[in-house]
Design an enzyme around this catalytic site. Structure first.
Site, PDB file in Angstrom:
ATOM      1  N   GLY A  48     -53.236  -3.719 -10.112  1.00 45.08           N
ATOM      2  CA  GLY A  48     -53.230  -3.110  -8.784  1.00 45.08           C
ATOM      3  C   GLY A  48     -54.328  -3.571  -7.852  1.00 45.08           C
ATOM      4  O   GLY A  48     -54.143  -3.636  -6.640  1.00 45.08           O
ATOM      5  N   GLU A 103     -61.101  -0.565  -7.426  1.00 48.90           N
ATOM      6  CA  GLU A 103     -59.823   0.070  -7.778  1.00 48.90           C
ATOM      7  C   GLU A 103     -58.883   0.038  -6.587  1.00 48.90           C
ATOM      8  O   GLU A 103     -59.319   0.082  -5.443  1.00 48.90           O
ATOM      9  CB  GLU A 103     -60.065   1.531  -8.160  1.00 48.90           C
ATOM     10  CG  GLU A 103     -60.378   1.740  -9.627  1.00 48.90           C
ATOM     11  CD  GLU A 103     -59.124   1.844 -10.480  1.00 48.90           C
ATOM     12  OE1 GLU A 103     -58.044   1.395 -10.050  1.00 48.90           O
ATOM     13  OE2 GLU A 103     -59.230   2.391 -11.590  1.00 48.90           O
ATOM     14  N   ASP A 104     -57.602   0.008  -6.886  1.00 49.77           N
ATOM     15  CA  ASP A 104     -56.599   0.147  -5.831  1.00 49.77           C
ATOM     16  C   ASP A 104     -56.511   1.596  -5.379  1.00 49.77           C
ATOM     17  O   ASP A 104     -56.594   1.912  -4.203  1.00 49.77           O
ATOM     18  CB  ASP A 104     -55.230  -0.348  -6.349  1.00 49.77           C
ATOM     19  CG  ASP A 104     -54.884   0.189  -7.741  1.00 49.77           C
ATOM     20  OD1 ASP A 104     -55.668   0.985  -8.304  1.00 49.77           O
ATOM     21  OD2 ASP A 104     -53.827  -0.189  -8.273  1.00 49.77           O
ATOM     22  N   ASP A 107     -55.987   8.508  -8.574  1.00 42.81           N
ATOM     23  CA  ASP A 107     -55.061   9.639  -8.487  1.00 42.81           C
ATOM     24  C   ASP A 107     -55.678  10.807  -9.248  1.00 42.81           C
ATOM     25  O   ASP A 107     -56.382  11.622  -8.675  1.00 42.81           O
ATOM     26  CB  ASP A 107     -53.703   9.203  -9.057  1.00 42.81           C
ATOM     27  CG  ASP A 107     -52.665  10.306  -9.011  1.00 42.81           C
ATOM     28  OD1 ASP A 107     -52.979  11.401  -8.543  1.00 42.81           O
ATOM     29  OD2 ASP A 107     -51.523  10.075  -9.452  1.00 42.81           O
ATOM     30  N   LYS A 135     -56.458   9.918  -3.734  1.00 38.51           N
ATOM     31  CA  LYS A 135     -55.631  11.114  -3.567  1.00 38.51           C
ATOM     32  C   LYS A 135     -56.495  12.365  -3.740  1.00 38.51           C
ATOM     33  O   LYS A 135     -57.572  12.293  -4.324  1.00 38.51           O
ATOM     34  CB  LYS A 135     -54.492  11.094  -4.595  1.00 38.51           C
ATOM     35  CG  LYS A 135     -53.449  10.024  -4.295  1.00 38.51           C
ATOM     36  CD  LYS A 135     -52.273  10.147  -5.241  1.00 38.51           C
ATOM     37  CE  LYS A 135     -51.291   9.016  -5.059  1.00 38.51           C
ATOM     38  NZ  LYS A 135     -50.188   9.086  -6.031  1.00 38.51           N
ATOM     39  N   PHE A 156     -46.430   9.493  -3.843  1.00 39.50           N
ATOM     40  CA  PHE A 156     -46.401   8.206  -4.543  1.00 39.50           C
ATOM     41  C   PHE A 156     -46.280   7.084  -3.512  1.00 39.50           C
ATOM     42  O   PHE A 156     -45.318   7.028  -2.755  1.00 39.50           O
ATOM     43  CB  PHE A 156     -45.262   8.136  -5.563  1.00 39.50           C
ATOM     44  CG  PHE A 156     -45.425   6.978  -6.496  1.00 39.50           C
ATOM     45  CD1 PHE A 156     -46.279   7.062  -7.586  1.00 39.50           C
ATOM     46  CD2 PHE A 156     -44.767   5.780  -6.253  1.00 39.50           C
ATOM     47  CE1 PHE A 156     -46.471   5.969  -8.424  1.00 39.50           C
ATOM     48  CE2 PHE A 156     -44.950   4.690  -7.097  1.00 39.50           C
ATOM     49  CZ  PHE A 156     -45.808   4.789  -8.181  1.00 39.50           C
ATOM     50  N   VAL A 157     -47.278   6.215  -3.489  1.00 39.22           N
ATOM     51  CA  VAL A 157     -47.335   5.165  -2.465  1.00 39.22           C
ATOM     52  C   VAL A 157     -47.201   3.776  -3.092  1.00 39.22           C
ATOM     53  O   VAL A 157     -47.497   3.587  -4.271  1.00 39.22           O
ATOM     54  CB  VAL A 157     -48.655   5.239  -1.663  1.00 39.22           C
ATOM     55  CG1 VAL A 157     -48.698   6.504  -0.815  1.00 39.22           C
ATOM     56  CG2 VAL A 157     -49.866   5.166  -2.576  1.00 39.22           C
ATOM     57  N   ASP A 163     -47.679  -0.743  -7.153  1.00 39.47           N
ATOM     58  CA  ASP A 163     -46.269  -1.020  -7.455  1.00 39.47           C
ATOM     59  C   ASP A 163     -45.494   0.228  -7.810  1.00 39.47           C
ATOM     60  O   ASP A 163     -46.055   1.264  -8.141  1.00 39.47           O
ATOM     61  CB  ASP A 163     -46.175  -1.986  -8.632  1.00 39.47           C
ATOM     62  CG  ASP A 163     -46.483  -1.303  -9.965  1.00 39.47           C
ATOM     63  OD1 ASP A 163     -47.525  -0.643 -10.062  1.00 39.47           O
ATOM     64  OD2 ASP A 163     -45.659  -1.399 -10.897  1.00 39.47           O
ATOM     65  N   ARG A 169     -45.772  -4.638  -4.822  1.00 36.87           N
ATOM     66  CA  ARG A 169     -47.197  -4.982  -4.787  1.00 36.87           C
ATOM     67  C   ARG A 169     -47.498  -5.884  -3.600  1.00 36.87           C
ATOM     68  O   ARG A 169     -48.579  -5.861  -3.032  1.00 36.87           O
ATOM     69  CB  ARG A 169     -47.617  -5.740  -6.058  1.00 36.87           C
ATOM     70  CG  ARG A 169     -47.713  -4.879  -7.292  1.00 36.87           C
ATOM     71  CD  ARG A 169     -48.459  -5.634  -8.389  1.00 36.87           C
ATOM     72  NE  ARG A 169     -48.192  -5.080  -9.707  1.00 36.87           N
ATOM     73  CZ  ARG A 169     -48.794  -4.007 -10.216  1.00 36.87           C
ATOM     74  NH1 ARG A 169     -49.691  -3.357  -9.515  1.00 36.87           N
ATOM     75  NH2 ARG A 169     -48.496  -3.571 -11.419  1.00 36.87           N
TER      76      ARG A 169
END
Ligand code: IMP
Length: 183
Positions: A48, A103-104, A107, A135, A156-157, A163, A169
């Site tokens: 990610g 980090e992407d 959550d 988040k 959820f994005v 992805d 992605r």
């Protein structure tokens, strides 16, 4: 890929690629200033963080090195499994290095808190976190995150490296995935 290419799969674009690039430039300038005179090692979490890593380091004006780890997180669903496993470890020794984990998205923070205790045990000179998106639940976790690109709603994005079942992605914008895609 632009949001227009997969419009039927998305319910809302949260940030355009331009907005994301502007924010990455701000964060890069902040890191440059905070680490002046010290060389940073960026550790990306595959897969990610690939896009964010590439953009962040190109936006930085100081020398920087990078390395990668792969850990298991989500399967092909949209819920965190809570199972964390190292699939690929670092290639370099981080002892006495100034490390920033890139980090992407955070959550639940489950993945990251495991990763941080693992990395801390290797005695880096300093250890911080940069995440592009965060988040709400993650804002309450114990692990302090030094750099946050954007706070996002609990949806959820996809896009910017994130992805769903391996897809999206390469979407340049960040968008909420339409529920019909994973229902
Ligand atoms: P956490 O352990 O719950 O914080 O989950 C972290 C990982 O789950 C991230 O690095 C992503 O790979 C994945 N993830 C969490 N939320 C999303 C999302 O909204 N879209 C895509 N992947 C996500």
């Amino acid at each position: 890929m632009d949001a227009a290419d997969v419009m039927d799969d998305l319910s809302e674009v949260l940030f355009t690629s331009d907005q994301i690039a502007d924010r990455i430039a701000e964060v890069a300038a902040q890191i440059d200033a905070d680490y002046e005179g010290r060389e940073v090692l960026l550790i990306g979490v595959l897969n990610g963080a690939v896009m964010v890593m590439a953009d962040l380091q190109r936006a930085m004006r100081s020398h920087v090195e990078m390395d990668w780890m792969a850990i298991s997180s989500y399967g092909s669903g949209t819920q965190s499994s809570g199972v964390v496993r190292i699939l690929k470890d670092l290639s370099v020794d981080i002892e006495d290095r100034h490390v920033i984990v890139v980090e992407d998205i955070i959550d639940t923070g489950l993945t990251l808190s495991y990763l941080m205790s693992n990395l801390a045990s290797r005695n880096p000179a300093s250890l911080e976190i940069m995440t592009m998106f965060r988040k709400p639940e993650a804002a309450e976790m114990d692990v302090p995150v030094r750099y946050v690109g954007f706070e996002i709603p609990n949806k959820f994005v996809v896009g910017v490296g994130l992805d769903y079942a391996g897809r999206y992605r390469n979407l340049k914008d960040l968008a909420i995935l339409a529920p019909h895609v994973y229902a």
